[in-house]
Design a protein around this motif. Structure first.
Motif, short mmCIF file in Angstrom:
data_model
loop_
_atom_site.label_atom_id
_atom_site.label_comp_id
_atom_site.label_asym_id
_atom_site.label_seq_id
_atom_site.Cartn_x
_atom_site.Cartn_y
_atom_site.Cartn_z
N THR A 3 46.80 27.20 37.63
CA THR A 3 45.84 28.01 36.87
C THR A 3 44.48 28.02 37.55
O THR A 3 43.83 29.07 37.68
N PHE A 4 44.04 26.87 38.00
CA PHE A 4 42.74 26.79 38.69
C PHE A 4 42.76 27.62 39.98
O PHE A 4 41.83 28.39 40.25
N LEU A 5 43.83 27.49 40.76
CA LEU A 5 43.91 28.24 42.01
C LEU A 5 44.06 29.74 41.74
O LEU A 5 43.56 30.57 42.52
N TYR A 6 44.72 30.08 40.64
CA TYR A 6 44.83 31.49 40.27
C TYR A 6 43.44 32.09 40.03
O TYR A 6 43.12 33.17 40.54
N LYS A 7 42.62 31.37 39.29
CA LYS A 7 41.26 31.84 39.03
C LYS A 7 40.44 31.91 40.32
O LYS A 7 39.65 32.84 40.53
N LEU A 8 40.65 30.92 41.19
CA LEU A 8 39.93 30.92 42.47
C LEU A 8 40.34 32.11 43.32
O LEU A 8 39.48 32.77 43.96
N GLY A 9 41.65 32.41 43.35
CA GLY A 9 42.12 33.55 44.12
C GLY A 9 41.58 34.87 43.61
O GLY A 9 41.16 35.74 44.39
N ARG A 10 41.57 35.05 42.27
CA ARG A 10 41.00 36.28 41.69
C ARG A 10 39.51 36.40 41.98
O ARG A 10 39.01 37.48 42.28
N LEU A 11 38.82 35.26 41.88
CA LEU A 11 37.38 35.28 42.15
C LEU A 11 37.11 35.68 43.59
O LEU A 11 36.23 36.52 43.86
N ARG A 255 52.08 40.08 48.96
CA ARG A 255 52.88 41.30 49.11
C ARG A 255 54.03 41.31 48.11
O ARG A 255 54.35 42.35 47.52
N THR A 256 54.65 40.16 47.92
CA THR A 256 55.74 40.08 46.95
C THR A 256 55.26 40.34 45.53
O THR A 256 55.88 41.11 44.78
N GLU A 257 54.15 39.72 45.17
CA GLU A 257 53.59 39.92 43.82
C GLU A 257 53.19 41.37 43.61
O GLU A 257 53.37 41.94 42.53
N LEU A 258 52.64 41.97 44.64
CA LEU A 258 52.19 43.36 44.53
C LEU A 258 53.38 44.29 44.29
O LEU A 258 53.30 45.23 43.48
N THR A 259 54.47 44.05 44.98
CA THR A 259 55.65 44.91 44.83
C THR A 259 56.43 44.65 43.56
O THR A 259 57.33 45.42 43.21
N GLU A 260 56.11 43.55 42.86
CA GLU A 260 56.81 43.26 41.61
C GLU A 260 56.04 43.75 40.39
O GLU A 260 56.38 43.41 39.26
N GLY A 261 55.01 44.53 40.60
CA GLY A 261 54.33 45.15 39.47
C GLY A 261 53.00 44.56 39.11
O GLY A 261 52.44 44.91 38.06
N ARG A 262 52.43 43.68 39.90
CA ARG A 262 51.11 43.11 39.60
C ARG A 262 50.02 44.04 40.10
O ARG A 262 50.18 44.72 41.11
N ASP A 263 48.91 44.04 39.38
CA ASP A 263 47.77 44.74 39.94
C ASP A 263 47.20 43.91 41.07
O ASP A 263 47.57 42.75 41.28
N ARG A 264 46.30 44.47 41.82
CA ARG A 264 45.90 43.86 43.09
C ARG A 264 45.20 42.52 42.90
O ARG A 264 45.51 41.53 43.58
N ALA A 265 44.25 42.44 41.99
CA ALA A 265 43.54 41.18 41.76
C ALA A 265 44.49 40.13 41.20
O ALA A 265 44.43 38.95 41.58
N ASP A 266 45.37 40.55 40.31
CA ASP A 266 46.33 39.61 39.73
C ASP A 266 47.31 39.12 40.79
O ASP A 266 47.69 37.94 40.81
N ALA A 267 47.73 40.01 41.69
CA ALA A 267 48.64 39.62 42.76
C ALA A 267 47.98 38.59 43.67
O ALA A 267 48.60 37.61 44.09
N ALA A 268 46.70 38.80 43.99
CA ALA A 268 45.98 37.84 44.82
C ALA A 268 45.85 36.50 44.11
O ALA A 268 46.05 35.43 44.71
N GLY A 269 45.54 36.55 42.80
CA GLY A 269 45.41 35.31 42.04
C GLY A 269 46.71 34.55 41.97
O GLY A 269 46.76 33.32 42.14
N ARG A 270 47.80 35.27 41.71
CA ARG A 270 49.10 34.60 41.61
C ARG A 270 49.56 34.08 42.98
O ARG A 270 50.24 33.06 43.06
N ALA A 271 49.25 34.80 44.04
CA ALA A 271 49.61 34.33 45.38
C ALA A 271 48.93 32.99 45.67
O ALA A 271 49.55 32.06 46.19
N VAL A 272 47.64 32.90 45.33
CA VAL A 272 46.91 31.65 45.55
C VAL A 272 47.37 30.59 44.56
O VAL A 272 47.46 29.40 44.90
N GLY A 273 47.67 31.00 43.32
CA GLY A 273 48.09 30.03 42.32
C GLY A 273 49.44 29.40 42.61
O GLY A 273 49.67 28.23 42.29
N THR A 274 50.36 30.14 43.22
CA THR A 274 51.70 29.62 43.51
C THR A 274 51.81 29.16 44.97
O THR A 274 51.97 27.98 45.26
N ALA A 275 51.71 30.12 45.88
CA ALA A 275 51.79 29.76 47.30
C ALA A 275 50.62 28.86 47.69
O ALA A 275 50.77 27.96 48.53
#
Length: 749
Positions: A3-11, A255-275
């Motif tokens: 969750t913390f990294l997700y917020k950091l990625g979106r920021l 890229r995976t998150e983006l192609t699965e239906g995430r908006d761009r900021a959310d995809a970046a946040g989830r990429a940082v939050g997971t990967a």
């Protein structure tokens, strides 16, 4: 954590200009600090707590005018065949050589071989010793040229003239070719992986910035912390490799998150939050392994390890913040060109989005990629694959049983170098032990008399060729005498002689009242090897133990970290076997540019353990974290393995190929240690990534099933839940979400 990294990625994605400016300022600031810093100190070598170091410290204190730090060159001359070096014509040429050396820049003194009786018994060979006012690192080009000119003039006069010693120029500096080759191959791999020049350029750009900041910081702090120019070698090698890999992992997940239906900021946040969570823990394992080199208690290794650990830490921070910022500048262009056309500005409704996601998941299941097909094959034949992989690595590891350790010297240089020729000439004319004399220090009230007694006792010992008369200092409380062994510096008998002489020290002190210490380059090499041998098991226990706990927290399993550690031991042993076969036995020596097969450097095993363990855990975290994520979200164990390979197999393979290319690039360097460690690390990554992590690991998962994720309940309650797999993110819808485009679900990464 997620969750913390997700917020950091979106920021970082949303405040891309601010984040990019921040890193540019850091990069420029580090560069300015490096340019304004004093020159780094010369390379120094010390081993606190050893007898050799104690004796060297004593000499520096008791013989302050001896210029112990000054470089020296031993110039060896030989008369034409059948003639004597003392013949009038040859003697005149030697006198001219000595006179010319005395005129060289930075020279303190030059000995006359006829006055010091440095002539062989057969009268064919003599040597002169030139000492310099400065250490070897500060010898200038003019001084090197003057020495070369003096040798050339002596050869013109008919003499065979060669030179050895630390004042002689060695063409083994880092040329930069290795980094260029690694970057070039990495760029090709990234373009093939992503199908986008922009996506391929991001990992390269961020890795170069991270390495630039790390190396600049090392240079800026060099004079303050005593970091020599060689301290940054390991930092550059590792920083470049992990910097590319960490950014690659996050960009791929975006890229995976983006192609699965995430908006761009959310995809970046989830990429940082997971990967990004996997990157954090992968980086921590590397940092633990490198920082753990401090337990060896050799300052040179400690500084190299800490400098490299700091550079890896910078690479992690760059991947978590700068990479999502760059994604904000090109959120769609990181996709393949054919995929970008499928984006439009018209969003899907929530209901349409859910249907699109389900269709995308079905399409992904129907269209299995190479990674998922490979995983499925292993799951069907786990026993056969496991046995074949283990037997193959075991066969490669067989040469490791013949491992011989040593330190590089002039006797291991290429036969066509002047240092090696001088070494061979001295061995032939003065004896094998002449190139590795031992220095005996005698400290007491009447050091000269005590030294004479010690010299007589030592001369009677087996394995001693000659003992020189004692040289006392001005105070008369310390004396030096040199012992020439009957065997060469790398001979086992010489090592036995050093131990035997040290065992006599108590008897010497009882008889003379003086303290006797054995030192010299040969003795220091022996102490160095023993220090490394003594530290190997504690270091291995510390690194593996800490990483085991770290991985247990990440994967919440006991067996996953255990098999990760055992797999590492298998891959590092196989890599050492390959190093022995090439560099010690000489197999394929011409292919890899090995001029002279020789014992493996004493530092090689501990470097291999530290670096390879960190890199092995990288691939373990990258691959298994995606399996863990699928398992936590409800997949069966076999499905989790296939899912992990579907999404991470290609990325791990690309990351390994990049690491191999970066390390392999250093094989072309002239420096023997850099060549050897580059080959060893490249082989280790090849074995660990493709055989251990991508073959043995899924086979073990197939055999273990749900047991792979077993964790005692009491331990589960004790361990912190860091949510590395991002389970909380799957239950939380981000605020301000923008729906994807109508055809976004059709994209297949």
């Amino acid at each position: 954590m997620a969750t913390f990294l997700y917020k950091l990625g979106r920021l970082a994605f949303r405040r891309r200009w601010l984040m990019a400016l921040l890193w540019v300022v850091i990069f420029c600031g580090a560069g300015f600090a490096a340019s304004a810093a004093p020159a780094p100190p010369a390379d120094t070598f010390s081993m606190p707590g050893t007898e050799s170091q104690k004796a060297f410290d004593l000499l520096e204190k008791k013989f302050p005018d001896a210029s112990a730090d000054g470089a020296s060159a031993r110039v060896v001359v030989r008369a034409p065949e059948g003639e004597k070096i003392s013949a009038p014509v040859q003697k005149a040429h030697v006198a001219a050589l000595v006179a010319q050396l005395k005129k060289s820049p930075q020279v303190a003194s030059v000995s006359d071989p006829f006055r010091t009786k440095a002539v062989s018994k057969d009268g064919s060979t003599a040597y002169a010793i030139a000492t310099y006012k400065v250490p070897a690192a500060k010898i200038g080009d003019k001084t090197h040229d003057a020495l070369d000119d003096a040798l050339a003039k002596a050869r013109d006069g008919g003499l065979t003239a060669e030179a050895g010693g630390d004042a002689v120029k060695i063409d083994a500096a880092m040329s930069g070719t290795g980094e260029k080759i690694g970057i070039l191959v990495s760029a090709v791999v990234l373009v093939l992986t992503f199908g986008s020049v922009i996506a391929a350029g991001m990992p390269l750009l961020t890795a170069l910035i991270g390495v630039g900041i790390g190396l600049s910081a090392i240079t800026a702090l060099g004079a303050t912390l005593g970091l020599s120019s060689t301290t940054s070698t390991l930092a550059m090698m590792l920083g470049l490799a992990v910097g590319i890999d960490y950014a690659l992992f996050i960009v791929s997940r975006y890229r995976t998150e983006l192609t699965e239906g995430r908006d761009r900021a959310d995809a970046a946040g989830r990429a940082v939050g997971t990967a990004g969570s996997a990157v954090v823990f992968a980086g921590l394992t590397v940092i633990v392994a490198l920082a753990g080199l401090a337990v060896v208690n050799i300052p040179m290794l400690t500084k190299m390890g800490l400098a490299a650990a700091g550079t890896v830490a910078i690479a992690v921070l760059v991947a978590l913040t700068f990479v999502p910022a760059l994604l904000g500048f090109a959120p769609v262009k990181v996709l393949r060109r054919r995929d970008r056309k499928q984006f439009s500005d018209k969003p899907l409704s929530a209901r349409q989005q859910r249907k699109a996601t389900k269709r995308a998941e079905k399409d992904a299941r129907r269209k299995a990629n190479l990674g998922s097909r490979w995983a499925s094959y292993i799951l069907r034949h786990p026993v056969a694959v496991l046995l074949l992989a283990i037997l193959g690595l075991g066969a490669v590891a067989v040469p490791a049983a013949s491992l011989e350790l040593g330190l590089p010297g002039e006797g291991t240089m290429a036969p066509d170098t002047t240092q090696r020729k001088a070494y061979d000439m001295l061995s032939e004319s003065f004896g094998a032990g002449f190139n590795g004399p031992l220095m005996i220090t005698v400290e007491g009230q009447d050091a000269a008399a005590a030294a004479d007694t010690v010299a007589k006792r030592i001369a009677d010992q087996d394995g001693v060729a000659t003992v020189t008369p004692a040289t006392p200092n001005e105070a008369g409380d310390t004396a030096i005498l040199n012992v020439v062994p009957a065997t060469g510096p790398t001979d086992g008998a010489t090592e036995d002689l050093v131990r035997h002489l040290r065992s006599l020290a108590d008897g010497f002190q009882a008889d003379t009242g003086a303290e006797v210490l054995v030192t010299g380059q040969t003795a220091m090499f022996i102490d160095f090897s023993e220090t490394l041998d003594d530290a190997l098991l504690p270091y291995l226990g510390l690194v593996v133990g800490l990483a085991f706990l770290l991985l247990m927290v990440v994967f919440r399993s006991v067996l996953v970290p255990l098999k990760a550690a055992l797999g590492f031991l298998l891959s590092v042993t196989a890599a050492l076997g390959a190093v022995v076969a090439v560099f010690q036995w000489g197999w394929l020596a011409d292919v890899f540019g090995v001029d002279q097969p020789s014992p493996i450097m004493s530092t090689m095993p501990i470097f291999m353990i530290g670096v390879v363990f960190g890199l092995a855990m990288d691939y373990e975290v990258f691959l298994v974290s995606r399996m863990r994520e699928a398992y936590v979200h409800g997949a069966r164990p076999a499905e989790a393995v296939v899912t992990g390979f579907r999404y991470s197999g290609r990325v791990v393979a690309a990351a390994a190929a990049i690491m191999i290319s970066v390390f392999s690039g250093f094989i072309v360097e002239d420096n023997d240690f850099i060549k050897m460690i580059g080959f060893g690390l490249a082989a280790a990554v090849l074995f660990d990534a493709f055989i251990v992590r991508m073959t043995i690991v899924p086979a073990l998962f197939a055999l273990l099933g749900k047991s792979a994720w077993w964790l005692p309940r009491w331990l589960d309650r004790l361990l912190p839940n860091l949510d590395v797999e991002g389970e909380k993110l799957s239950r939380t819808a981000p605020a301000g979400r923008v729906a994807p485009t109508r055809r976004e679900h059709e994209l297949v990464d």
